[in-house]
Scaffold this motif. Structure first.
Motif, PDB file in Angstrom:
ATOM      1  N   GLU A  93       0.812  -1.219   0.000  1.00 39.13           N
ATOM      2  CA  GLU A  93       0.000   0.000   0.000  1.00 39.13           C
ATOM      3  C   GLU A  93       0.850   1.276   0.000  1.00 39.13           C
ATOM      4  O   GLU A  93       0.508   2.254  -0.656  1.00 39.13           O
ATOM      5  CB  GLU A  93      -0.922  -0.007   1.223  1.00 39.13           C
ATOM      6  CG  GLU A  93      -1.896   1.131   1.273  1.00 39.13           C
ATOM      7  CD  GLU A  93      -2.852   1.025   2.454  1.00 39.13           C
ATOM      8  OE1 GLU A  93      -3.521   2.027   2.744  1.00 39.13           O
ATOM      9  OE2 GLU A  93      -2.927  -0.041   3.088  1.00 39.13           O
ATOM     10  N   TYR A  94       1.953   1.271   0.748  1.00 33.05           N
ATOM     11  CA  TYR A  94       2.727   2.501   0.945  1.00 33.05           C
ATOM     12  C   TYR A  94       4.112   2.486   0.288  1.00 33.05           C
ATOM     13  O   TYR A  94       4.844   3.464   0.398  1.00 33.05           O
ATOM     14  CB  TYR A  94       2.926   2.755   2.446  1.00 33.05           C
ATOM     15  CG  TYR A  94       1.664   3.084   3.190  1.00 33.05           C
ATOM     16  CD1 TYR A  94       1.173   4.379   3.231  1.00 33.05           C
ATOM     17  CD2 TYR A  94       0.960   2.092   3.868  1.00 33.05           C
ATOM     18  CE1 TYR A  94       0.021   4.682   3.921  1.00 33.05           C
ATOM     19  CE2 TYR A  94      -0.205   2.385   4.564  1.00 33.05           C
ATOM     20  CZ  TYR A  94      -0.666   3.683   4.583  1.00 33.05           C
ATOM     21  OH  TYR A  94      -1.814   3.979   5.269  1.00 33.05           O
ATOM     22  N   GLY A  95       4.470   1.400  -0.353  1.00 34.77           N
ATOM     23  CA  GLY A  95       5.825   1.224  -0.870  1.00 34.77           C
ATOM     24  C   GLY A  95       6.323   2.299  -1.811  1.00 34.77           C
ATOM     25  O   GLY A  95       7.514   2.562  -1.867  1.00 34.77           O
ATOM     26  N   ASP A  96       5.422   2.953  -2.534  1.00 31.04           N
ATOM     27  CA  ASP A  96       5.871   4.008  -3.444  1.00 31.04           C
ATOM     28  C   ASP A  96       6.063   5.345  -2.727  1.00 31.04           C
ATOM     29  O   ASP A  96       6.669   6.254  -3.278  1.00 31.04           O
ATOM     30  CB  ASP A  96       4.891   4.164  -4.602  1.00 31.04           C
ATOM     31  CG  ASP A  96       3.476   4.504  -4.160  1.00 31.04           C
ATOM     32  OD1 ASP A  96       3.100   4.142  -3.025  1.00 31.04           O
ATOM     33  OD2 ASP A  96       2.739   5.128  -4.943  1.00 31.04           O
ATOM     34  N   LYS A  97       5.577   5.449  -1.480  1.00 30.58           N
ATOM     35  CA  LYS A  97       5.651   6.719  -0.743  1.00 30.58           C
ATOM     36  C   LYS A  97       6.726   6.721   0.337  1.00 30.58           C
ATOM     37  O   LYS A  97       7.101   7.779   0.829  1.00 30.58           O
ATOM     38  CB  LYS A  97       4.307   7.014  -0.091  1.00 30.58           C
ATOM     39  CG  LYS A  97       3.172   7.145  -1.078  1.00 30.58           C
ATOM     40  CD  LYS A  97       1.853   7.254  -0.366  1.00 30.58           C
ATOM     41  CE  LYS A  97       0.723   7.114  -1.375  1.00 30.58           C
ATOM     42  NZ  LYS A  97      -0.489   6.648  -0.771  1.00 30.58           N
ATOM     43  N   LEU A  98       7.173   5.536   0.747  1.00 31.18           N
ATOM     44  CA  LEU A  98       8.191   5.469   1.793  1.00 31.18           C
ATOM     45  C   LEU A  98       9.013   4.206   1.662  1.00 31.18           C
ATOM     46  O   LEU A  98       8.649   3.279   0.948  1.00 31.18           O
ATOM     47  CB  LEU A  98       7.593   5.592   3.186  1.00 31.18           C
ATOM     48  CG  LEU A  98       6.563   4.582   3.662  1.00 31.18           C
ATOM     49  CD1 LEU A  98       7.207   3.460   4.431  1.00 31.18           C
ATOM     50  CD2 LEU A  98       5.572   5.291   4.563  1.00 31.18           C
ATOM     51  N   ASN A  99      10.156   4.194   2.352  1.00 31.88           N
ATOM     52  CA  ASN A  99      11.072   3.057   2.339  1.00 31.88           C
ATOM     53  C   ASN A  99      10.711   2.075   3.443  1.00 31.88           C
ATOM     54  O   ASN A  99      10.386   2.488   4.558  1.00 31.88           O
ATOM     55  CB  ASN A  99      12.510   3.530   2.601  1.00 31.88           C
ATOM     56  CG  ASN A  99      12.967   4.564   1.617  1.00 31.88           C
ATOM     57  OD1 ASN A  99      12.976   4.335   0.425  1.00 31.88           O
ATOM     58  ND2 ASN A  99      13.350   5.736   2.122  1.00 31.88           N
ATOM     59  N   PHE A 100      10.810   0.792   3.152  1.00 35.93           N
ATOM     60  CA  PHE A 100      10.685  -0.257   4.154  1.00 35.93           C
ATOM     61  C   PHE A 100      12.047  -0.918   4.280  1.00 35.93           C
ATOM     62  O   PHE A 100      12.564  -1.476   3.308  1.00 35.93           O
ATOM     63  CB  PHE A 100       9.636  -1.289   3.745  1.00 35.93           C
ATOM     64  CG  PHE A 100       8.223  -0.816   3.957  1.00 35.93           C
ATOM     65  CD1 PHE A 100       7.518  -1.179   5.098  1.00 35.93           C
ATOM     66  CD2 PHE A 100       7.605   0.006   3.032  1.00 35.93           C
ATOM     67  CE1 PHE A 100       6.224  -0.736   5.296  1.00 35.93           C
ATOM     68  CE2 PHE A 100       6.317   0.449   3.223  1.00 35.93           C
ATOM     69  CZ  PHE A 100       5.614   0.076   4.366  1.00 35.93           C
ATOM     70  N   VAL A 101      12.636  -0.846   5.473  1.00 38.24           N
ATOM     71  CA  VAL A 101      13.964  -1.399   5.740  1.00 38.24           C
ATOM     72  C   VAL A 101      13.810  -2.514   6.764  1.00 38.24           C
ATOM     73  O   VAL A 101      13.106  -2.351   7.765  1.00 38.24           O
ATOM     74  CB  VAL A 101      14.913  -0.303   6.290  1.00 38.24           C
ATOM     75  CG1 VAL A 101      16.256  -0.892   6.688  1.00 38.24           C
ATOM     76  CG2 VAL A 101      15.088   0.810   5.268  1.00 38.24           C
ATOM     77  N   MET A 102      14.461  -3.640   6.519  1.00 44.09           N
ATOM     78  CA  MET A 102      14.431  -4.781   7.440  1.00 44.09           C
ATOM     79  C   MET A 102      15.856  -5.055   7.922  1.00 44.09           C
ATOM     80  O   MET A 102      16.744  -5.296   7.106  1.00 44.09           O
ATOM     81  CB  MET A 102      13.885  -6.025   6.734  1.00 44.09           C
ATOM     82  CG  MET A 102      12.494  -5.898   6.169  1.00 44.09           C
ATOM     83  SD  MET A 102      11.205  -6.017   7.405  1.00 44.09           S
ATOM     84  CE  MET A 102      11.355  -7.714   7.915  1.00 44.09           C
ATOM     85  N   LEU A 103      16.075  -5.017   9.252  1.00 43.35           N
ATOM     86  CA  LEU A 103      17.392  -5.281   9.821  1.00 43.35           C
ATOM     87  C   LEU A 103      17.288  -6.455  10.793  1.00 43.35           C
ATOM     88  O   LEU A 103      16.595  -6.364  11.815  1.00 43.35           O
ATOM     89  CB  LEU A 103      17.928  -4.046  10.535  1.00 43.35           C
ATOM     90  CG  LEU A 103      18.057  -2.770   9.694  1.00 43.35           C
ATOM     91  CD1 LEU A 103      18.602  -1.628  10.527  1.00 43.35           C
ATOM     92  CD2 LEU A 103      18.918  -3.011   8.469  1.00 43.35           C
ATOM     93  N   ASN A 104      17.972  -7.542  10.486  1.00 44.39           N
ATOM     94  CA  ASN A 104      17.951  -8.743  11.307  1.00 44.39           C
ATOM     95  C   ASN A 104      18.894  -8.551  12.497  1.00 44.39           C
ATOM     96  O   ASN A 104      20.098  -8.367  12.308  1.00 44.39           O
ATOM     97  CB  ASN A 104      18.372  -9.959  10.470  1.00 44.39           C
ATOM     98  CG  ASN A 104      18.158 -11.268  11.186  1.00 44.39           C
ATOM     99  OD1 ASN A 104      18.266 -11.360  12.401  1.00 44.39           O
ATOM    100  ND2 ASN A 104      17.861 -12.296  10.418  1.00 44.39           N
ATOM    101  N   VAL A 105      18.357  -8.631  13.711  1.00 44.06           N
ATOM    102  CA  VAL A 105      19.162  -8.381  14.909  1.00 44.06           C
ATOM    103  C   VAL A 105      20.212  -9.460  15.143  1.00 44.06           C
ATOM    104  O   VAL A 105      21.141  -9.249  15.927  1.00 44.06           O
ATOM    105  CB  VAL A 105      18.267  -8.230  16.165  1.00 44.06           C
ATOM    106  CG1 VAL A 105      17.372  -7.015  16.051  1.00 44.06           C
ATOM    107  CG2 VAL A 105      17.464  -9.493  16.432  1.00 44.06           C
ATOM    108  N   ASP A 106      20.088 -10.601  14.488  1.00 47.54           N
ATOM    109  CA  ASP A 106      21.085 -11.659  14.630  1.00 47.54           C
ATOM    110  C   ASP A 106      22.316 -11.410  13.776  1.00 47.54           C
ATOM    111  O   ASP A 106      23.315 -12.101  13.893  1.00 47.54           O
ATOM    112  CB  ASP A 106      20.477 -13.021  14.275  1.00 47.54           C
ATOM    113  CG  ASP A 106      19.490 -13.490  15.333  1.00 47.54           C
ATOM    114  OD1 ASP A 106      19.630 -13.078  16.500  1.00 47.54           O
ATOM    115  OD2 ASP A 106      18.578 -14.260  14.989  1.00 47.54           O
ATOM    116  N   ASN A 107      22.277 -10.398  12.919  1.00 53.32           N
ATOM    117  CA  ASN A 107      23.407 -10.045  12.075  1.00 53.32           C
ATOM    118  C   ASN A 107      24.176  -8.920  12.768  1.00 53.32           C
ATOM    119  O   ASN A 107      23.674  -7.797  12.890  1.00 53.32           O
ATOM    120  CB  ASN A 107      22.915  -9.603  10.698  1.00 53.32           C
ATOM    121  CG  ASN A 107      24.030  -9.355   9.721  1.00 53.32           C
ATOM    122  OD1 ASN A 107      25.183  -9.142  10.109  1.00 53.32           O
ATOM    123  ND2 ASN A 107      23.695  -9.357   8.442  1.00 53.32           N
ATOM    124  N   THR A 108      25.399  -9.209  13.223  1.00 51.10           N
ATOM    125  CA  THR A 108      26.175  -8.204  13.958  1.00 51.10           C
ATOM    126  C   THR A 108      26.512  -6.986  13.111  1.00 51.10           C
ATOM    127  O   THR A 108      26.927  -5.968  13.651  1.00 51.10           O
ATOM    128  CB  THR A 108      27.478  -8.824  14.521  1.00 51.10           C
ATOM    129  OG1 THR A 108      28.219  -9.400  13.442  1.00 51.10           O
ATOM    130  CG2 THR A 108      27.170  -9.875  15.560  1.00 51.10           C
TER     131      THR A 108
END
Length: 195
Positions: free
Chosen positions: A91-106
């Motif tokens: 729904e919002y992908g063209d208006k804002l960024n979605f960032v995913m950061l895995n906490v298990d990755n140092t």
């Protein structure tokens, strides 16, 4: 010539007829269960969301607002929200960024420390300049997240800036060293030696 069909008055007592009805009921039940399980299985996984996410260095520099999600694959709350996050991204992908950061990755330890992630999912809302304007933690209903995203896009105050829900506890395995002056929550003072 008639086939060997049971007569109507003897059908209920005929074992072949009863077996036929049981077999049909079993088939109908199997189909219903199969369809039921298929509709309950989430189609979006955290890995899928992560592969389609905007890299953080791009997100903080492209002039669009950003939603960062700190997550882990083992986090059941994160998994439960994956479908809603996917719908919000659509729904919002063209208006804002979605960032995913895995906490298990140092690799993400500086960001984990910067945003003081101690439970996941942990969401950070960044304005178009890449500055944090709000954070929410835990399982947040999609309508509340949508209201926050609408406000973020409009550059307004987020209506649910302090929302929280069920979380999975998280503690980083390695903490970077910081001097006391780097941490505003540190109340100790540094002592200078005079020699």
């Amino acid at each position: 010539m008639a086939a060997n069909l049971p007569e109507s008055n003897s059908a209920p007592s005929d074992p072949r007829w009863r077996n036929f009805i049981i077999a049909m009921a079993a088939i109908a039940l199997a189909i219903a269960l199969s369809l039921g399980f298929r509709t309950q299985t989430p189609t979006t996984t955290l890995e899928t969301l992560a592969t389609k996410a905007v890299p953080i260095d791009v997100a903080v520099n492209n002039g669009k607002p950003t939603l960062i999600e700190f997550y882990a694959n083992w986090c059941t709350t994160c998994q439960a929200m994956a479908e809603d996050v996917s719908k919000l991204k659509t729904e919002y992908g063209d208006k804002l960024n979605f960032v995913m950061l895995n906490v298990d990755n140092t690799k993400w330890l500086p960001e984990i420390t910067r945003y003081r992630v101690d439970g996941i999912p942990h969401f950070v809302y960044l304005n178009p300049q890449g500055e944090s304007v709000a954070e929410t933690i835990g399982e947040i209903p999609r309508l509340i997240m949508a209201a926050n995203l609408d406000a973020l896009i409009a550059n307004s105050s987020l209506p649910y800036a302090k929302a929280s829900g069920q979380i999975s506890a998280f503690a980083p395995k390695i903490m970077p060293s910081q001097s006391n002056t780097d941490d505003p929550r540190s109340h100790s003072s540094q002592v200078k030696s005079e020699n």
